[in-house]
Design a protein around this motif. Structure first.
Motif, PDB file in Angstrom:
ATOM      1  N   ARG A 318       0.837  -1.225   0.000  1.00 28.49           N
ATOM      2  CA  ARG A 318       0.000   0.000   0.000  1.00 28.49           C
ATOM      3  C   ARG A 318       0.861   1.260   0.000  1.00 28.49           C
ATOM      4  N   GLU A 341      -7.459  -2.617  -3.732  1.00 30.05           N
ATOM      5  CA  GLU A 341      -7.378  -3.251  -2.413  1.00 30.05           C
ATOM      6  C   GLU A 341      -7.979  -4.662  -2.466  1.00 30.05           C
ATOM      7  N   ARG A 344      -5.451  -6.832  -3.985  1.00 34.76           N
ATOM      8  CA  ARG A 344      -4.366  -7.184  -3.047  1.00 34.76           C
ATOM      9  C   ARG A 344      -4.790  -8.351  -2.156  1.00 34.76           C
TER      10      ARG A 344
END
Ligand code: SR1
Ligand code: MG
Length: 428
Positions: A318, A341, A344
């Motif tokens: 991040r 996100e 991820r």
């Protein structure tokens, strides 16, 4: 790396003393008359010579690669260039995970020799685990080591050119990769001269492994992943014999198997070796309360190694995900940020599944392949040893064949806990 080895010679005690006496910085560091330096060969690994040298002022560790596999002998030649790759990997790891590898003091390419800081009073972690010792600082250190070395050598952090140069720098270490390809991903599943196991008790299990096509498919997929996925610079042999510890310090040593490979191979190695320490514990003498506390600590450590690694890796991604993968320009605005996100999280789930599979491969190789570990080997009673090993293999088979069914790390520790008192049917 060429084999520029005309100047190579094995330095036994006298030759090593003369060699070190000719290096002014090291001579000063050691101190006193070189004739009085205490030199002891302490190598208990499978490949190299390792000396501890002590003078009046201080000590050093000297590692020299042999042109063959020490465990087997001169009949199995092995390139000296591994010392070059180890030095290169240690230098990179020192840059990325400062304080978690031994300081490098000297390297001689022709002699395949590296001098490092003497780690004292550190011991090989595996020995500590066999003795039932807990290491409270281990999780934080090893997860920092893995998250930083894996993230910062990956496409998530590097430009495509930097990454490819990294791959090229380690591509010549293929002889060491071949050892892994054979000893971990192939031999335990077929008849191979160098295989061994706790006979006769595990004879039946060894035969089952050779006939288990689901397992053969699973290990072959992992082998392909190992061979064809240069995700990051791996340590390449990150078992508890490659880690030195005190109760508060951790140092990762011996990255001679370093190359660009799949991240789950390193993370899986750490988890596998903790799981083996857990299953071996039943076979070692311990006071009852100590046994329960140690085993609970080991499983807790398995859980936090994964969760802390994942947390730190994601945090780096991040904050510093400026590599050429996942270009930030494709994930603009709130919608883009949310989608990245989610991606991820999906990435970490895939990495977890691969980690589970690689951990399983690492367990099975230590029970049926050439190189075993003292966690099990020091259980003198062969039947007891076989019981501990069979429990570990039962877990490992499930982890390999049904890796995706293990969604979270507690699924792994839960399955291990359930096997604690399982009584396998043994042969013989
Ligand atoms: C022949 S070398 C056997 C094993 O020793 C090293 O520590 C690696 O784990 C390798 O597979
Ligand atoms: Mg080693």
């Amino acid at each position: 790396m060429t084999q520029e080895r005309e100047d190579y010679r094995i330095l036994h005690e006298a030759a090593l003393r003369d060699y070190l006496a000719g290096l002014p910085d090291l001579k000063t560091l050691l101190g006193g008359d070189p004739a009085h330096w205490a030199i002891t060969e302490v190598g208990d690994g499978n490949l190299n010579l390792v000396f501890i040298v002590k003078g009046t002022n201080g000590g050093i560790a000297v590692k020299q690669a042999l042109p063959y596999v020490r465990l087997v002998g001169e009949s199995w030649p092995l390139p000296l260039s591994r010392a070059h790759y180890e030095y290169l990997a240690l230098s990179k790891q020192a840059e990325l995970a400062s304080g978690l590898v031994p300081a490098l003091l000297h390297h001689n390419e022709a002699l395949a020799l590296t001098v490092m800081e003497l780690l004292e009073p550190h011991i090989i972690m595996r020995k500590g685990l066999v003795a039932g010792t807990q290491y409270p600082g281990f999780v934080d250190d090893i997860t920092t080591f893995m998250a930083r070395t894996l993230f910062f050598t990956s496409d998530l952090a590097l430009s495509a050119a930097e990454k490819k140069e990294g791959i090229a720098a380690f591509a010549g270490n293929h002889a060491l990769c071949k050892i892994t390809e054979d000893l971990i991903f192939t031999d335990p599943y077929r008849i191979a001269e160098q295989n061994r196991w706790t006979a006769p008790y595990l004879d039946g299990l060894a035969a089952e492994l050779r006939d288990d096509m689901d397992l053969h498919v699973a290990i072959s997929r992992l082998k392909l992943k190992f061979m064809a996925s240069p995700e990051a610079l791996l340590h390449g042999d990150l078992h508890t014999g490659s880690i030195m510890v005190t109760e508060s310090q951790t140092r990762v040593i011996d990255p001679e198997f370093a190359f660009y490979g799949p991240m789950g191979f390193d993370v899986g190695a750490v988890l596998a070796n903790l799981l083996m320490a857990y299953f071996a514990s039943a076979g070692h003498e311990r006071a009852p309360g100590e046994r329960a506390a140690f085993e609970a600590w080991v499983l807790q450590t398995v859980e936090t190694v994964w969760s802390e690694f994942a947390r730190k890796f994601l945090e780096l991604w991040r904050a510093q995900g400026t590599g050429d993968a996942y270009p930030i320009s494709l994930f603009a605005g709130e919608k883009g940020a949310a989608r990245l996100e989610a991606e991820r999280q999906a990435y970490m789930q895939r990495l977890f599944t691969e980690t589970v599979g690689f951990a399983a491969a690492k367990i099975i190789r230590r029970i049926f392949g050439l190189a075993h570990n003292i966690d099990f080997e020091l259980i003198e009673d062969a039947r007891k040893r076989a019981v501990s090993e069979a429990r570990a293999v039962r877990l490992a088979r499930g982890m390999m064949v049904e890796a995706a069914a293990f969604r979270v790390i507690a699924d792994v520790t839960g399955a291990a806990r359930k096997l604690k008192d399982w009584q396998p049917e043994l042969s013989g």
